[in-house]
Every structure is written in structure tokens, then in C-alpha cells.
Design a protein around this motif. Sequence first.
Motif, PDB file in Angstrom:
ATOM      1  N   ASP A  69       9.691   0.933   0.818  1.00 41.96           N
ATOM      2  CA  ASP A  69      10.104  -0.312   0.172  1.00 41.96           C
ATOM      3  C   ASP A  69       9.661  -1.532   0.976  1.00 41.96           C
ATOM      4  N   ASN A  76       8.587   4.486  -7.338  1.00 43.45           N
ATOM      5  CA  ASN A  76       8.655   3.148  -6.774  1.00 43.45           C
ATOM      6  C   ASN A  76       7.856   2.244  -7.700  1.00 43.45           C
ATOM      7  N   ARG A  77       8.549   1.569  -8.594  1.00 42.79           N
ATOM      8  CA  ARG A  77       7.874   0.763  -9.617  1.00 42.79           C
ATOM      9  C   ARG A  77       7.166  -0.462  -9.050  1.00 42.79           C
ATOM     10  N   THR A  78       7.484  -0.857  -7.836  1.00 40.92           N
ATOM     11  CA  THR A  78       6.758  -1.945  -7.180  1.00 40.92           C
ATOM     12  C   THR A  78       5.444  -1.428  -6.595  1.00 40.92           C
ATOM     13  N   LEU A  79       5.483  -0.256  -6.038  1.00 41.76           N
ATOM     14  CA  LEU A  79       4.311   0.329  -5.395  1.00 41.76           C
ATOM     15  C   LEU A  79       3.303   0.893  -6.395  1.00 41.76           C
ATOM     16  N   TYR A  80       3.771   1.490  -7.473  1.00 40.01           N
ATOM     17  CA  TYR A  80       2.871   2.154  -8.433  1.00 40.01           C
ATOM     18  C   TYR A  80       1.675   1.287  -8.850  1.00 40.01           C
ATOM     19  N   TYR A 121       8.621  10.745  -6.172  1.00 39.79           N
ATOM     20  CA  TYR A 121       9.048   9.466  -5.623  1.00 39.79           C
ATOM     21  C   TYR A 121       8.669   8.394  -6.624  1.00 39.79           C
TER      22      TYR A 121
END
Length: 163
Positions: free
Chosen positions: A71, A89-93, A87
Motif C-alpha cells: 500500500d 489492490n485496486r490502486t496498484l492494478y 492479492y
Amino acid sequence: QPDMLLLDTPWLPTSGRALDIASGSGQNAVHLALSGLHVTAIDGSSNGMDLALQLAAHCNTQITPIVQDLDYFDISGSFDLIIMFHYLNRTLYPQLPSLLTRNGILIVKTFNTDFAKSKPNFDPDFMLQENELSRIYSQLKILEYAESPNHCPGKSWIVAQNQ
């Protein structure tokens, strides 16, 4: 045992750089290293990375471990293969395609809303919505896409290639 998407698959590169995000205890990372890739494994758990390093040593191969909370970590570099299993992570994708080399492969697999049928207390924020992966990675060439197939209910995955 590595994930089934990494076994006997025609799209995996046999050389170059790979990134295993949320690597856990390293089964996938070690499998890729044994396949000839230079693997960077990232996970938030130092225990998981210790297990991954032990497995790599046992298999007489090497991985580069990074213990970091995803994060709060800016991933940089250029990779021929990026994998992320279990895992969300909608910010990382959406950032992942920019890390792929030309013709680089991205494999993402995690839980979807069907998973709640077997685990009703599972946090819905950590489950993919229908067609979510195909929307996020629409700019990539989709090589394989599945949502809750009979042999793997409650999971979605995408295998996509940068053009």
C-alpha cells in the motif's frame, strides 16, 4: 507447488526479469527462477520472504526479496513478466501495464464475488466484481480470461500481453 497458471503454459518467458507481487512463501517466485527468470519477489511479510529464500536455497536458485507494505511502495522497473496471485489492490492494478516490457506478460488471479458463496464472511472489498480485470487491463492483449470456471470457482484471472 506453483499456481496452475504457471505450469505448462506457452506464454511464460524463459529469460528476462519477473516480478512476483504479494509473493507469500515464494512457490511461484522459485518456480519462475527455476525456469530461467531473474525474479524479484515482493511481500509485506518478512516471515513469507524468509520462507521464500529458504525454498530458493533448497532448490539451488536465487530470488531477490523485498519486504514492503504494497500500500506504500512505488514499484519501478521494467519486467518481462509480472504475476500477482490472491492479492487485490485496486490502486496498484492499473499501474502494472506501465511496468511491462514490450510483449511482456501480466498474470493476475484473485478471488471474485462468487467466493462469498463458500466464505460468506470474506471481506467483499477483497473480491473482484464481474469483468473487473478485463476492464482494468483493456489496453493489453488478453490471452486468457476466466471468472469462476468449474475447476476453480470463486476466482478470476487474466493473462495479458503488452503490445
